[in-house]
Design an enzyme around this catalytic site. Sequence first.
Site, PDB file in Angstrom:
ATOM      1  N   HIS A 186      -5.531  34.137   4.599  1.00  0.00           N
ATOM      2  CA  HIS A 186      -4.999  35.026   5.637  1.00  0.00           C
ATOM      3  C   HIS A 186      -4.357  34.145   6.701  1.00  0.00           C
ATOM      4  O   HIS A 186      -4.982  33.229   7.226  1.00  0.00           O
ATOM      5  CB  HIS A 186      -6.111  35.886   6.258  1.00  0.00           C
ATOM      6  N   CYS A 187      -3.088  34.420   7.013  1.00  0.00           N
ATOM      7  CA  CYS A 187      -2.365  33.567   7.965  1.00  0.00           C
ATOM      8  C   CYS A 187      -2.133  34.330   9.264  1.00  0.00           C
ATOM      9  O   CYS A 187      -1.445  35.353   9.272  1.00  0.00           O
ATOM     10  CB  CYS A 187      -1.028  33.145   7.343  1.00  0.00           C
ATOM     11  N   VAL A 188      -2.734  33.819  10.354  1.00  0.00           N
ATOM     12  CA  VAL A 188      -2.584  34.517  11.643  1.00  0.00           C
ATOM     13  C   VAL A 188      -1.140  34.455  12.149  1.00  0.00           C
ATOM     14  O   VAL A 188      -0.700  35.341  12.878  1.00  0.00           O
ATOM     15  CB  VAL A 188      -3.539  33.956  12.731  1.00  0.00           C
ATOM     16  N   ASN A 191       0.534  37.246  10.582  1.00  0.00           N
ATOM     17  CA  ASN A 191      -0.260  38.458  10.801  1.00  0.00           C
ATOM     18  C   ASN A 191      -0.540  39.218   9.505  1.00  0.00           C
ATOM     19  O   ASN A 191      -0.577  40.444   9.496  1.00  0.00           O
ATOM     20  CB  ASN A 191       0.470  39.355  11.824  1.00  0.00           C
TER      21      ASN A 191
END
Length: 337
Positions: A186-188, A191
């Site tokens: 999951h890549c902040v 998003n």
Amino acid sequence: MGFWLFSIYMVISVSFLFVLLCVNPHGTGPLSYLSRFFYVKLPAFFDRISLKILGPMGKSKISYYALYIFNRPNPFFQLTYLSLSLGGYYIFYAQAFPFIPNPLVPAIHMYLGSIMYLLALCTFFAACWKSPGKVTQNNYKKYLSLFPYDNILFKENSCTTCKLQKPARSKHCSVCEGCVPKMDHHCVWINQCVGYGNYKFFLAFLLSHSVICLYASMIGFMIFAYITLSERLFTTVFTDREGNRVSGSWIVVFQYLIQEHQKLFFAESLCLVVGILLGGFFLYHLLLVKNNTTSNERMKRLDLQIDDKKAHLLNQPNIYNRGFLKNLEEVIDAEPF
Ligand SMILES: [Zn+2]
Ligand SMILES: [Zn+2]
């Protein structure tokens, strides 16, 4: 900022980001310990301190916002990226472009740099906009047919949250609230998860940003070289804070350039650090493509490695690996259902 301070800053920031991005916090060894320190011990320390200072009510409010930023879909990091990226471009536009053209940097670099930056921005929007895919009641059979279970990392089972059979190579993401096919992480910054459908755009994002950052830092370096030559800084006599006259040595010229062009110097060194790191991160992902594996699967393998009872399973070949070109084709052709 002096020469030595700058060197220390560069070494610390590169090492810090390397540990944060590339080291497994669950592994063994001093680097994993350091990574664990940042990801586990430091947050726990701040947790205790905030409880003491703010009390239970204040702390729960802080925790709520921190959890929201990191564990709920929200545009905080996307906006941070846009501010940094547009701010960086503006600094180059305002501070570097007035020095172009010059004998070392022809005018074309102004246009080339701007076009490359726009392309990099497009890859960011594509990585944010393109979905990695989500396993649902309607499509889970299609995702099941994509990859067989290897019975090493993936066995036939169901997701306890989605209540659906979990396709091989998928992982449930609690932020995106769903099982993501061929989940990487999951890549902040975008998003959402990086997975089956948007991995190619994520790779393009890493490559284009690494190239534009290294390119911008090279142009910045050439502009500093031009200023040094045109102002004949090496034959200039400078006056230091105590009023002593000093001749233009490498360190003195370096300090003078930093002082006179602080914003450009800051943007240039940030571009250099980020360009090197993103380049390394891109190569790391290219290696994952070469072996047809994902960051999630790499972590699972590392977990098996330290499990004495299951470590022997790693001797079996990776059934998903079909050779570099076919693996790359799989990444490029991937379209979520
Ligand atoms: Zn799920
Ligand atoms: Zn996610």
